[in-house]
Write a protein that holds these residues in place. Structure first.
Motif, PDB file in Angstrom:
ATOM      1  N   SER A 288      -3.810 -34.554 -32.442  1.00  0.00           N
ATOM      2  CA  SER A 288      -3.799 -34.890 -33.867  1.00  0.00           C
ATOM      3  C   SER A 288      -3.619 -33.640 -34.714  1.00  0.00           C
ATOM      4  O   SER A 288      -2.910 -33.661 -35.726  1.00  0.00           O
ATOM      5  CB  SER A 288      -5.091 -35.620 -34.254  1.00  0.00           C
ATOM      6  N   LEU A 289      -4.229 -32.537 -34.302  1.00  0.00           N
ATOM      7  CA  LEU A 289      -4.097 -31.297 -35.061  1.00  0.00           C
ATOM      8  C   LEU A 289      -2.686 -30.729 -34.954  1.00  0.00           C
ATOM      9  O   LEU A 289      -2.137 -30.211 -35.934  1.00  0.00           O
ATOM     10  CB  LEU A 289      -5.125 -30.274 -34.568  1.00  0.00           C
ATOM     11  N   GLN A 290      -2.106 -30.810 -33.777  1.00  0.00           N
ATOM     12  CA  GLN A 290      -0.754 -30.295 -33.598  1.00  0.00           C
ATOM     13  C   GLN A 290       0.262 -31.092 -34.411  1.00  0.00           C
ATOM     14  O   GLN A 290       1.210 -30.530 -34.959  1.00  0.00           O
ATOM     15  CB  GLN A 290      -0.379 -30.324 -32.111  1.00  0.00           C
ATOM     16  N   MET A 291       0.057 -32.393 -34.482  1.00  0.00           N
ATOM     17  CA  MET A 291       0.984 -33.240 -35.229  1.00  0.00           C
ATOM     18  C   MET A 291       0.664 -33.288 -36.722  1.00  0.00           C
ATOM     19  O   MET A 291       1.453 -33.819 -37.496  1.00  0.00           O
ATOM     20  CB  MET A 291       0.965 -34.654 -34.655  1.00  0.00           C
ATOM     21  N   GLY A 292      -0.495 -32.765 -37.111  1.00  0.00           N
ATOM     22  CA  GLY A 292      -0.899 -32.861 -38.499  1.00  0.00           C
ATOM     23  C   GLY A 292      -1.177 -34.287 -38.924  1.00  0.00           C
ATOM     24  O   GLY A 292      -0.945 -34.681 -40.063  1.00  0.00           O
ATOM     25  N   SER A 293      -1.708 -35.079 -37.997  1.00  0.00           N
ATOM     26  CA  SER A 293      -1.975 -36.494 -38.275  1.00  0.00           C
ATOM     27  C   SER A 293      -3.478 -36.747 -38.258  1.00  0.00           C
ATOM     28  O   SER A 293      -4.269 -35.884 -37.880  1.00  0.00           O
ATOM     29  CB  SER A 293      -1.274 -37.383 -37.243  1.00  0.00           C
ATOM     30  N   ASN A 294      -3.857 -37.961 -38.645  1.00  0.00           N
ATOM     31  CA  ASN A 294      -5.269 -38.338 -38.679  1.00  0.00           C
ATOM     32  C   ASN A 294      -5.666 -38.971 -37.354  1.00  0.00           C
ATOM     33  O   ASN A 294      -4.842 -39.568 -36.659  1.00  0.00           O
ATOM     34  CB  ASN A 294      -5.533 -39.322 -39.817  1.00  0.00           C
ATOM     35  N   ALA A 295      -6.945 -38.863 -37.020  1.00  0.00           N
ATOM     36  CA  ALA A 295      -7.432 -39.371 -35.736  1.00  0.00           C
ATOM     37  C   ALA A 295      -8.690 -40.198 -35.935  1.00  0.00           C
ATOM     38  O   ALA A 295      -9.531 -39.877 -36.776  1.00  0.00           O
ATOM     39  CB  ALA A 295      -7.716 -38.215 -34.770  1.00  0.00           C
ATOM     40  N   LEU A 296      -8.786 -41.260 -35.146  1.00  0.00           N
ATOM     41  CA  LEU A 296      -9.949 -42.146 -35.138  1.00  0.00           C
ATOM     42  C   LEU A 296     -10.441 -42.188 -33.702  1.00  0.00           C
ATOM     43  O   LEU A 296      -9.809 -42.787 -32.836  1.00  0.00           O
ATOM     44  CB  LEU A 296      -9.520 -43.539 -35.618  1.00  0.00           C
TER      45      LEU A 296
ATOM     46  N   ARG B  75      -4.445 -31.502 -44.280  1.00  0.00           N
ATOM     47  CA  ARG B  75      -3.597 -31.494 -43.081  1.00  0.00           C
ATOM     48  C   ARG B  75      -3.938 -32.623 -42.118  1.00  0.00           C
ATOM     49  O   ARG B  75      -3.079 -33.393 -41.697  1.00  0.00           O
ATOM     50  CB  ARG B  75      -3.730 -30.143 -42.371  1.00  0.00           C
ATOM     51  N   SER B  76      -5.192 -32.730 -41.736  1.00  0.00           N
ATOM     52  CA  SER B  76      -5.630 -33.756 -40.793  1.00  0.00           C
ATOM     53  C   SER B  76      -7.043 -34.200 -41.147  1.00  0.00           C
ATOM     54  O   SER B  76      -7.849 -33.396 -41.628  1.00  0.00           O
ATOM     55  CB  SER B  76      -5.620 -33.241 -39.342  1.00  0.00           C
ATOM     56  N   ILE B  77      -7.313 -35.470 -40.888  1.00  0.00           N
ATOM     57  CA  ILE B  77      -8.663 -36.016 -41.046  1.00  0.00           C
ATOM     58  C   ILE B  77      -9.057 -36.633 -39.712  1.00  0.00           C
ATOM     59  O   ILE B  77      -8.347 -37.505 -39.192  1.00  0.00           O
ATOM     60  CB  ILE B  77      -8.714 -37.080 -42.151  1.00  0.00           C
ATOM     61  N   ILE B  78     -10.168 -36.178 -39.159  1.00  0.00           N
ATOM     62  CA  ILE B  78     -10.654 -36.689 -37.878  1.00  0.00           C
ATOM     63  C   ILE B  78     -11.968 -37.409 -38.121  1.00  0.00           C
ATOM     64  O   ILE B  78     -12.928 -36.827 -38.630  1.00  0.00           O
ATOM     65  CB  ILE B  78     -10.846 -35.548 -36.860  1.00  0.00           C
ATOM     66  N   LEU B  79     -11.996 -38.681 -37.771  1.00  0.00           N
ATOM     67  CA  LEU B  79     -13.209 -39.492 -37.870  1.00  0.00           C
ATOM     68  C   LEU B  79     -13.689 -39.782 -36.461  1.00  0.00           C
ATOM     69  O   LEU B  79     -12.908 -40.240 -35.609  1.00  0.00           O
ATOM     70  CB  LEU B  79     -12.928 -40.809 -38.597  1.00  0.00           C
ATOM     71  N   THR B  80     -14.955 -39.548 -36.205  1.00  0.00           N
ATOM     72  CA  THR B  80     -15.464 -39.768 -34.858  1.00  0.00           C
ATOM     73  C   THR B  80     -16.894 -40.284 -34.901  1.00  0.00           C
ATOM     74  O   THR B  80     -17.636 -40.001 -35.842  1.00  0.00           O
ATOM     75  CB  THR B  80     -15.394 -38.466 -34.029  1.00  0.00           C
ATOM     76  N   SER B  81     -17.238 -41.054 -33.905  1.00  0.00           N
ATOM     77  CA  SER B  81     -18.597 -41.578 -33.776  1.00  0.00           C
ATOM     78  C   SER B  81     -18.710 -42.226 -32.402  1.00  0.00           C
ATOM     79  O   SER B  81     -17.717 -42.399 -31.692  1.00  0.00           O
ATOM     80  CB  SER B  81     -18.896 -42.601 -34.876  1.00  0.00           C
ATOM     81  N   GLY B  82     -19.927 -42.584 -32.065  1.00  0.00           N
ATOM     82  CA  GLY B  82     -20.131 -43.315 -30.816  1.00  0.00           C
ATOM     83  C   GLY B  82     -19.857 -44.792 -30.956  1.00  0.00           C
ATOM     84  O   GLY B  82     -19.682 -45.496 -29.957  1.00  0.00           O
TER      85      GLY B  82
END
Length: 1069
Positions: A31-39, A453-460
C-alpha cells in the motif's frame, strides 16, 4: 535480528516472524509503495502493531539515498530539511540536501494504547526521530496551571506563555538546541514529563517543538479527526504523510460523532446564564478605570444572550407530533437558524463574541482564586458557551452547505435517559436539538483534500471489510483478513443452542424478559463456570439485560425456596463474580477487583459479567489465566427505535434508493438493515477477541444463542474464527466437548505448548530442511518444489527439489467451506480446474520458526514443513521466499528471509537434484534432513485427477522457445540454461492441464503452426494470475523482436487488470 525481504524492502524484525506476520507486512509495504489506502484486519495476538511499525519504517528508510542507509538500523531523519515542506519527489532548494522523506503519523484511540505502541517501537531496530503529542492536562508541570482543567487550563497557559511568565516554557528553545538528538530514542509522555521535572523545559511545548522535525508522530485520534486539533500540527506536510489508524474498528462511529452535536435544554440554559454573567462582568469592568478593557463590549454579550433566548424559544415552538420527534433534512438547520439571524455572514462575528465571553469568564474565575487554583477550572468545569461555538463551527463548515446532505436535524423531548445529559441531578429537562452526521466519510474526505499519501486502517476486528470501506467513503485498494497464529487445538468455538434442561437459548426481545429464559441462561453459565478454569468473561447485549438477569438469578429459585439455592449462589461457588459498572469512573476499581480474584489462590477463578461495546470488550487484555473462555449471551442489536439508530437506517436506505446507484457498480452502498446487522456483528467480534491474546494462549468462545447457528451471523464473524465454529443442539454434547478441550490443555500451570502437528488451511509446497550440526550456528537452508501457485519459498543457494510424492487431501469438503468464508470483493484470487499434486498434513510457518528457536539453543530440530505465508484473504499471492542465513547473531543465526519471488535468481540458477547437499566433511552423519508434504491451500480447489509425471514429458527442448533473433547473440549453454530454468518454473506454477496447454503453444511456436498473436494471448492468460505475473514478464525474453509491441501491450493490460502498475510490479518482484 532476522532480516526479511518483503516486496523488495529489507525489513528488520525483532523475532522470527509468523507466516501471517509476513503477509501483513507485505500488505503494508504494498500500500505504501502504490500510495494507496489499506484496510487490514489481523486477529489480536498476531503482533500487528510490531509488524506495522517495522514494515512502515523499513519502507520509509528504503526511500533514503544509499549513503544514508549504509547501516540497516541507521536513523533517516527529516531534521536536515526542516526549513522546507516538500512533496516526496520534489528536490530540496539546497541541492546538497536529499529530498525530505515522508512523515508517519501513527494514531490510536487512547494514550494508553499509544504507550503500548511506543513500547513495541523500543523492541525494533529502527530509531526514527519520534515524538508523542498529548494535552496540557497530561504534560503541564507549572504548579499554578497543572491543577486546572479544560479551557481554563489552556487559557491560563496561554496567558503565562504570552507574557513569557512561565520558566518552563522559556527554557524549551534552549533545551531543544542543546539536545538535538532528543527523540531518536523512543520517549513516552511520562519520559517527557520526567525530563521537564528534572531539567526544566515544558514537556507540552517541547513535544510541539519536536514535532516539526519528527519522522514519526504518535497522536490520539482527535488530533487527526477534529479540524481544529489538526490545524495545530503545523509541522506536518500532509502531501507526503502516511496516516495510520490503529484499533480502527470504532473509527466510523468516532468520525460521525466528531462531526455531530447535541444541544440539550440544560446546556442551552447554562449558555444563557453565562452570557448574562458576561454582560454583568463587562459592565463592571467598564466602570473600573484601572481595569478598563475597550475590547470587551457588554453590548455584544447582550446580543449573544438575546440570540440564545430566541433559539431556546424557537426550539420549544417546533411542533412535535409523536414520540418519534421532529426530523428534517440537514439543510433545514440553515433555515432554522436564519430566523434568528445566524447565517454564514454573521456566524464569524458570533464565534468571536463567544470566544471573548469564555475568556472573560475564565479570567474572572482565575482572579477570584487569587491567580492560583481556579474555582471553575479546578473543579473541571467547562463553559457551555464553548460547546455552542463548536456546534456553530460544525454547521457552518467549509463556507458551503454541500455537506448538509449527510446530516439530519432532530428535535425531541428528552427522556430520563438523556435528560441529565451534561446537566447533573435536578437539571432542567426539555427538548434537545441534534444535528447528526450519518456519513463518517466526511471526516476522511478531509484527508483526500489534503493529499495524504496513504491511509492505513487496522484492527483485530474490522470484518466485514466491504461495509467498513463503504461507510468511510475511501478507496481501499489493499485489503487483508489475516488468519490467526494459533492452531485448531488452541481454540474451542461452539454455538450452544439450548440450556441444560433443553430450553432454547435466544435473547431476542420475544424471550429475553421471560423468567424461564433467564434461569436457563443462568444454569448454562453455572455449568460453564464449573468447566472453565480460571477467568471467565460473560458478555450481554445490553446493561438492561445484564442487570435484569443478575436480579433474577439473585432472587428466584428454580424450586422450593427452602431447599434450593439461587443461580447466583451456585455461580459464586465456582467463580468469584465481578460486574462491569455503567459508570466509567468505577471501572478501574472493578478491573482491579477481577485481577485480584483471578490471583486468589484460594478460589477456582473469577467471572466478569460485562456488556458488548462496554469497556471490558474494548482493548483490555485477558491473556492466559485471566480469560480462558468468553461467553456471548446474545447478538447485541441496537434499539431499533433509538432516534439515532432509526435515522441512520433511514439515511442509508435513502442513499441506496438514489437514482443511478444500483446501476453504478463503482459506487457501492449498504442498506440500513445491513448496517444494523453488521454493527452487532462487530460488537460480537470485539468481545470474543478478549481471549487468545498470543501464540501460546488458548481459550474457548461460547455463543449462547441459537441464532449464532445460522449462516448469516456466522458469515459476519472474523474470518479466522469461522472454520472452528461448531453448533451443538444438545447442551450435554457442548459440555462434554468443552470439558475434553480444557482437560487436554491442563498442564498444571496454565501454560500451553502448541501441538507438533498444526493443521491450518494453507500449503501446497514440498520442502526439505537441512540442519548442519557441525557448525557453531546451525546453518539452515530451505528448498522447495512448487506445487502451489499461491506461495513460493525459495533458498537463495543450495536449491533442492523433492522427489517425494504425497497423498491427496482427504478432506476436500473443507476447501469448499473455506471458499464460502471469503467475503465479496476480496483481492484473494483462487485457482480453479487444477489437478492435485499429492499432499499430507503439515505444520505452519509458526511451528517452523519455533523450531528455529529451539535449534539456536542446541536442542534437536523437530520435523517441520512450511505453510504458505499468503493464505490470507486479501493477500497478494506469490510473494514469499526464504533465503538461508546470511550471518550469525547473538545466540544463534541471523536469518535473512525474503518475501517476494525472485524470478531472476531462479532463472539463472540451475535446479539441483533431490539429493541432500553434502557437508564439507563429506559425511551425512552430522546432517539431519527433514521432509514433509503440505496440504493444498484452501483457496485452491483440490486436484482430483492427478497424473503421473511421465505423462507430462514433452518433446519441447529449451532451445525451441528461444526466438530466432537471439540464437546467435548469447552463448548456447547460457541460452539453454535460461530456457530450461524457465520451463521448470512454468511447470512448477501451472497445473498439469495448464502446463500441457502451454506446451501445445510452444509446439505451435516451434512448428510455426500457430499465429503469434494468438499464442501470446494464450500464454498471457496462463500467466495472468497475480502469483504468475512474474512468469509473464520472464517470458518476454523469449518473444521475437518484431512481436515485442504486442507482448508489451498484453503485459501492461494484465498488470492493469490486477490493479498494479507495471513499473511497480517490476520493482518489488
Amino acid at each position: 535480528m532476522p532480516t526479511y525481504k518483503v516486496a523488495g524492502i529489507s525489513v528488520q524484525f525483532p523475532y522470527d516472524a509468523y507466516d501471517c506476520q509476513l503477509v501483513y507486512m507485505e500488505r503494508v509495504i504494498s500500500s505504501l509503495q502504490m500510495g494507496s489506502n489499506a484496510l487490514l484486519e489481523s486477529p489480536t495476538g498476531t503482533g500487528k502493531t510490531l509488524c506495522l511499525l517495522c514494515a512502515t519504517l523499513a519502507w520509509r528508510e528504503s526511500l533514503a539515498p544509499a549513503q544514508l542507509t549504509s547501516q540497516p538500523s541507521q536513523r533517516v531523519s527529516n531534521q536536515p530539511l526542516q526549513r522546507s515542506i516538500m512533496g516526496l519527489s520534489q528536490p530540496d532548494p539546497d541541492e546538497s540536501l536529499p529530498p525530505r522523506l515522508p512523515t508517519i503519523v501513527y494514531s490510536s484511540r487512547t494514550h494508553s494504547q499509544l504507550q503500548q505502541v511506543i513500547r513495541e517501537l523500543k523492541a525494533t531496530a529502527y530509531r526514527p526521530k519520534m515524538v508523542v503529542l498529548g494535552s496540557r492536562e497530561q504534560m503541564c508541570i507549572n504548579r499554578d496551571v497543572q491543577n486546572l482543567r479544560g479551557r481554563a487550563q489552556n487559557h491560563a497557559c496561554r496567558s503565562l506563555t504570552k507574557g513569557r511568565n512561565c520558566k518552563h516554557y522559556n527554557g524549551v528553545a534552549e533545551y531543544a538546541k542543546n539536545h538535538p538528538h532528543l527523540g531518536e530514542e523512543p520517549v513516552d509522555i511520562e519520559d517527557l514529563v520526567k525530563i521537564g521535572k528534572t531539567e526544566g523545559p515544558c514537556p507540552y511545548f517541547l513535544s510541539r517543538e519536536l514535532h516539526n522535525t519528527a519522522d514519526i508522530l504518535f497522536v490520539p485520534y482527535n488530533y487527526l479527526i477534529e479540524k481544529e486539533m489538526r490545524r495545530s500540527l503545523t509541522g506536518v506536510s500532509w502531501g507526503r504523510t502516511v496516516l495510520i489508524f490503529d484499533e480502527a474498528h470504532n473509527l466510523e462511529g468516532i468520525c460521525a460523532d466528531a462531526a455531530s452535536f447535541d444541544l440539550p435544554a440544560a446546556h442551552l440554559s447554562i449558555c444563557i446564564q453565562e452570557a448574562k454573567s458576561c454582560v454583568d462582568l463587562a459592565l463592571a469592568r467598564r466602570g473600573n478605570d484601572n481595569a478598563a478593557d475597550t475590547s470587551i463590549d457588554p453590548d455584544n454579550f447582550a446580543v449573544l444572550k438575546a440570540l440564545l433566548l430566541e433559539l431556546e424559544k424557537r426550539i420549544n415552538e417546533v411542533p412535535i407530533g409523536s414520540e418519534l420527534g421532529f426530523t428534517r433534512p440537514g439543510s433545514y438547520i440553515y433555515e432554522f437558524l436564519s430566523e434568528i439571524k445566524i447565517t454564514y455572514e454573521t456566524v464569524s462575528m458570533l464565534i468571536d463574541t463567544i470566544d471573548q465571553a469564555t475568556t472573560l469568564l475564565e479570567d474572572e474565575a482565575n482572579e477570584g482564586a487569587g491567580g492560583g487554583r481556579s474555582k471553575a477550572g479546578g473543579s473541571g468545569t467547562m463553559y457551555r458557551l464553548s460547546t455552542f461555538r463548536d456546534a456553530l463551527r460544525i454547521i457552518f463548515r467549509d463556507n458551503n452547505v454541500t455537506h448538509a446532505g449527510s446530516y439530519k436535524v432532530h428535535i425531541h423531548e428528552q427522556s430520563g435517559k438523556d435528560g441529565d445529559k451534561g446537566g447533573g441531578r435536578g437539571a432542567k429537562k426539555g427538548r434537545m436539538l441534534s444535528y447528526w452526521c450519518f456519513n463518517p466519510g466526511l471526516a476522511m474526505e478531509e484527508f483526500s483534500k489534503l493529499g495524504v499519501r496513504s491511509i492505513i486502517l487496522t484492527s483485530g476486528t474490522l470484518a466485514p471489510l466491504e461495509s467498513f470501506a463503504i461507510e468511510l467513503n475511501l478507496p481501499f485498494d489493499v485489503r487483508l483478513e489475516n488468519p490467526h497464529v494459533i492452531d485448531s487445538s488452541q481454540v474451542w468455538v461452539g454455538v450452544v443452542s439450548s440450556g441444560p434442561s433443553g430450553r432454547p437459548l435466544n435473547s431476542s426481545y420475544r424471550t429475553r424478559d421471560s423468567i424461564e429464559y433467564k434461569l436457563e441462561l443462568g444454569n448454562t453459565i453455572v455449568n460453564f463456570a464449573r468447566i472453565v478454569p480460571d477467568g471467565l468473561l460473560v458478555f450481554f447485549p445490553s446493561y438492561y439485560l445484564l442487570n435484569s438477569c443478575i436480579e433474577a438469578w439473585q432472587t428466584v429459585t428454580p424450586g422450593p425456596a427452602a431447599t434450593t439455592t439461587t443461580v447466583w449462589e451456585r455461580i459464586c461457588r465456582n467463580k468469584q463474580p465481578v460486574v462491569e459498572p455503567k459508570e466509567s469512573a468505577l471501572f478501574n476499581q472493578a478491573n482491579e477487583d477481577f485481577v485480584a480474584k483471578i490471583n486468589d489462590t484460594t478460589s477456582t477463578g473469577a467471572i466478569f459479567f460485562a456488556v458488548c461495546r462496554g469497556k471490558v470488550s474494548e482493548g483490555l487484555d485477558f491473556a492466559d489465566r485471566a480469560g480462558r473462555a468468553v461467553v456471548v449471551t446474545g447478538i447485541p442489536f441496537a434499539m431499533k427505535m433509538d432516534p439515532k439508530v432509526r435515522l441512520k437506517r433511514e439515511y442509508l436506505d435513502e442513499q441506496a434508493r438514489l437514482p443511478g446507484v444500483k446501476k453504478n457498480t463503482k459506487h457501492k452502498v449498504i442498506t440500513g438493515e445491513e448496517w444494523y446487522v453488521q454493527q452487532a456483528s462487530r460488537a460480537v467480534n470485539q468481545a470474543v477477541g478478549r481471549v487468545i491474546r498470543h501464540r501460546n494462549d488458548y481459550g474457548a468462545i461460547i455463543l449462547c444463542d441459537e441464532r449464532f447457528g445460522q449462516s448469516g451471523p456466522q458469515s459476519q464473524m472474523s474470518l479466522w474464527l469461522r472454520p472452528y465454529i461448531k453448533t451443538y443442539h444438545k447442551f450435554g454434547d457442548a459440555a462434554f466437548s468443552l470439558t475434553r478441550f480444557f482437560k487436554d490443555k491442563d498442564t498444571g500451570n496454565g501454560s500451553f505448548k502448541p501441538s507438533s502437528a498444526v493443521v491450518t488451511a494453507a500449503g501446497g509446497v514440498n520442502y526439505t530442511r537441512i540442519a548442519d550440526q557441525t557448525t557453531t550456528s546451525a546453518a539452515i537452508s530451505f528448498s522447495a518444489v512448487t506445487t502451489n501457485p499461491l506461495s513460493f519459498l525459495q533458498a537463495s543457494s543450495g536449491l533442492q527439489s523433492s522427489k517425494n510424492g504425497a497423498v491427496m487431501e482427504k478432506n476436500g469438503g473443507s476447501l469448499d467451506r473455506m471458499k464460502g468464508f471469503m467475503p465479496t470483493g476480496s483481492v484473494f484470487v483462487p485457482r480453479h480446474d487444477e489437478d492435485a499434486r499429492p499432499s499430507a498434513p503439515r505444520e505452519s510457518l509458526s511451528t517452523l520458526l519455533a523450531a528455529d528457536r529451539l535449534s539456536k539453543s542446541s536442542q534437536a530440530l523437530k520435523d517441520v514443513a512450511i505453510t504458505a505465508a499468503n493464505c490470507a484473504v486479501g493477500s497478494t499471492a506469490g510473494l514469499v521466499h526464504l533465503s538461508n542465513n546470511s550471518g550469525a547473531s547473538k545466540g544463534g543465526t541471523a536469518g535473512r528471509r525474503i518475501l517476494g519471488p525472485s524470478p531472476t535468481a531462479r532463472l539463472s540458477e540451475p535446479q539441483s537434484s533431490g539429493r541432500p547437499p553434502e557437508t564439507s566433511s563429506g559425511s551425512n552423519d552430522n546432517m539431519t534432513s527433514y521432509l514433509k508434504d503440505i496440504t493444498p491451500c484452501p483457496c485452491v480447489r483440490p486436484k482430483l485427477n492427478s497424473r503421473p509425471d511421465e505423462e507430462m514429458q514433452s518433446t519441447i527442448k529449451p532451445e525451441d522457445i528461444l526466438p530466432a533473433d537471439q540464437k546467435g547473440s548469447v552463448p548456447k549453454d547460457e541460452k539453454n540454461t535460461r530456457a530450461a530454468n524457465f520451463l521448470k518454473e512454468v511447470r512448477g506454477r501451472l497445473s498439469s492441464g495448464e502446463y500441457k496447454g502451454f506446451l501445445e503453444c510452444m509446439r505451435g511456436l516451434k512448428n510455426q503452426t500457430m499465429d503469434m498473436k494468438k499464442l501470446l494471448h494464450s500464454v498471457a492468460n496462463y500467466f495472468s494470475a497475480p502469483e504468475r505475473l512474474y512468469l509473464l514478464r520472464s517470458f518476454g525474453e523469449f518473444v521475437p523482436g518484431h512481436h515485442r509491441s504486442t507482448y508489451e501491450e498484453l503485459l501492461a493490460a494484465k498488470h492493469a487488470a490486477r490493479g498494479v502498475s507495471l513499473g511497480f510490479a517490476v520493482t518489488f518482484l
